[in-house]
Design an enzyme around this catalytic site. Sequence first.
Site, mmCIF file in Angstrom:
data_model
loop_
_atom_site.group_PDB
_atom_site.id
_atom_site.type_symbol
_atom_site.label_atom_id
_atom_site.label_comp_id
_atom_site.label_asym_id
_atom_site.label_seq_id
_atom_site.Cartn_x
_atom_site.Cartn_y
_atom_site.Cartn_z
ATOM 1 C CB SER A 131 -0.936 -0.049 1.203
ATOM 2 O OG SER A 131 -1.963 0.888 1.058
ATOM 3 C CG ASP A 182 -6.269 -3.565 -3.791
ATOM 4 O OD1 ASP A 182 -7.087 -2.683 -3.483
ATOM 5 O OD2 ASP A 182 -5.038 -3.444 -3.633
ATOM 6 C CG HIS A 191 -5.606 -2.076 -0.079
ATOM 7 N ND1 HIS A 191 -4.788 -1.929 -1.174
ATOM 8 C CD2 HIS A 191 -5.042 -1.336 0.908
ATOM 9 C CE1 HIS A 191 -3.776 -1.132 -0.866
ATOM 10 N NE2 HIS A 191 -3.907 -0.760 0.395
#
Lengths: 373, 373
Positions: B152, B315, B348
């Site tokens: 991320s 995601d 995610h």
Amino acid sequence: MSGSVGIVKTEQVIFDTELRLESGRVLGPIALAYETYGRLNAERSNAIMVCHAWTGNAHAAGRHSADERKPGWWDDMIGPGKVLDTDRFFVLCSNVIGSCCGSTGPASLNPRTGKPYNLAFPVLMVRDMVRAQKLLLDHLAIPSLLSVIGGSMGAMQALEWGIHYPQLVRSIIPIAGTGRTSPMSIALNAVARQAIFNDPMWKKGNYRAEHPPADGLALARAIGHISFLSDASMQLKFGRRFSMRDGLFDFFGQFEIERYLGYNGASFVERFDTNSFLYLAKALDLYDVAWNFEGLEDALAQLACPSLWFAFTSDWLYPPYQTEETVNALTQLGKQVEYHLIDSDYGHDSFLVEPEKFTPFVVEFLDRVAAGS
Amino acid sequence: MSGSVGIVKTEQVIFDTELRLESGRVLGPIALAYETYGRLNAERSNAIMVCHAWTGNAHAAGRHSADERKPGWWDDMIGPGKVLDTDRFFVLCSNVIGSCCGSTGPASLNPRTGKPYNLAFPVLMVRDMVRAQKLLLDHLAIPSLLSVIGGSMGAMQALEWGIHYPQLVRSIIPIAGTGRTSPMSIALNAVARQAIFNDPMWKKGNYRAEHPPADGLALARAIGHISFLSDASMQLKFGRRFSMRDGLFDFFGQFEIERYLGYNGASFVERFDTNSFLYLAKALDLYDVAWNFEGLEDALAQLACPSLWFAFTSDWLYPPYQTEETVNALTQLGKQVEYHLIDSDYGHDSFLVEPEKFTPFVVEFLDRVAAGS
């Protein structure tokens, strides 16, 4: 050639009756706001019910006055020579109960107290909205519906009509709907709700109409708005453009998408009641066609008419697989089903933004249903 | 056999220097919190930098005390015999500037006033975080990094490391990242931000640490949390289960997903500073690897080392196509690139929930990079 239905007026009828709701509570008297376009034929067999979405209203087509800025919310679809051709069909749209646009909702006066219901209003299900619409049908002495059509929450109502009034309904057209809302859509409503609960102006629903929890409602609407769009539609419309008025390194500087969401949220506050927003969100969360049936098959087995379904590739609020679950179950039950997955970048809002992508199928379907009558 | 790094301690170093930021403003002195695991080898060539995500911290592995409830956030990955094998590698993780876990951020004292910066803190970019990490590398006299790895926002830092310090970095492993954040992810941050701005306790950032805007921050976190999950993971974990404690028709009755988001948001308030949350959200929104370059190709052309990329099918915050854009551009530039699209339902958060799905590729990659040195 297609045209406008012209100047229209929202009518209101008040039913001095008590409606027993799914919750077991009763609601009454019940006001319903509605509009109609076109004429009922001699056989009273050409009525089409249009069902609106979450924050919609009865004003689906035409203008309330010559200088009304925008026509009704589905004016693209309804009018002489249009998909829902008012030269042939009698089109009817009513504001759902729980809303705030002329039908009984939490802002209405509670007959027991003479004050607005606010949170004393009963929790509703989509099924209750349809039951109230049935009162209107009886009032207008319409014995059957050629079709019930709607997008999003309107699709849920169309399905409920088909399942609970199989003897009245000759076809349904659910668009961008779902057989039951997913935890993802519940989660999005949960944070929207919380945005309102956090606003001190909300006062547990006891705000005064002239002092609504504007910040909370605007934020709630912005959250909902994100779920109506899609990654692709935001890329197309806004990209990463930064507001020309702001500095990139200003703490409060905004991207265009932010400014848009803020503007959209603020203008929503002017036209919608906060408690109605919350009650309708709750009805969406509770929506499950199988509620009070043995299961999905048992519920869908009630459907007696042909159905036409649309889902949109970029809709992530009610993704295509959810419509497909319902469609597949209907197919397995041997029902007459037609389904189209429409390729569109406009997310859940595709049914409003690109009607031309699915309307040819609607026209053909309605011709067949009308011919079969 | 794999084990724990055992009891660890977060170190802090203060650099009495002024860092020139992308915004043109300067920041200093700069405190950095960090942890290290394993030992630097004689050649000082076995260091791996681990970069954390938005609300992460320097505590990536082991425990601060024997009775610490949970180990560091990537303890699955870091330890003797694990993927980032502390018997072979010297692993380093530092809290980013702008955060609130030991590194300089908006809650730190502004040397010019002797009071917390609050909104006087400068807007940061991810590039600035990496520049601060470079100070730490120099402080520890580490001349090169065998790899920089992160998920991320950590993936963004890994990419920035590779591009801005090509002479130091021998490989990068960006996981679940993006070359530039999309308007969808900006929109989600925008409503999270607004949830805080709407909280009267926020006071334009001048709240006291003991009276944070708890409701606003909890809601902002809940919004973020939705974007870390996926439709499928919510279906698996919560479905449409309604809280056993509530009535289905209670206005305030909650589905399990709602209760979970509320609980998660509230516990977040206890561990994170609101202004840090806002500054890091801003850094995410501003993230574009091409910033201050001619374009994407120009930026990526700087990369001199092999890179290993992962994206996850479910995601929707940083969808696979975004990683693929960067990977394709690198491939076209003739760079050494390896990319894996990992099938996972966990959205995610997959990089934290199912590391076993991608770690075999990491082990093999690191072996190759280490052998090439």
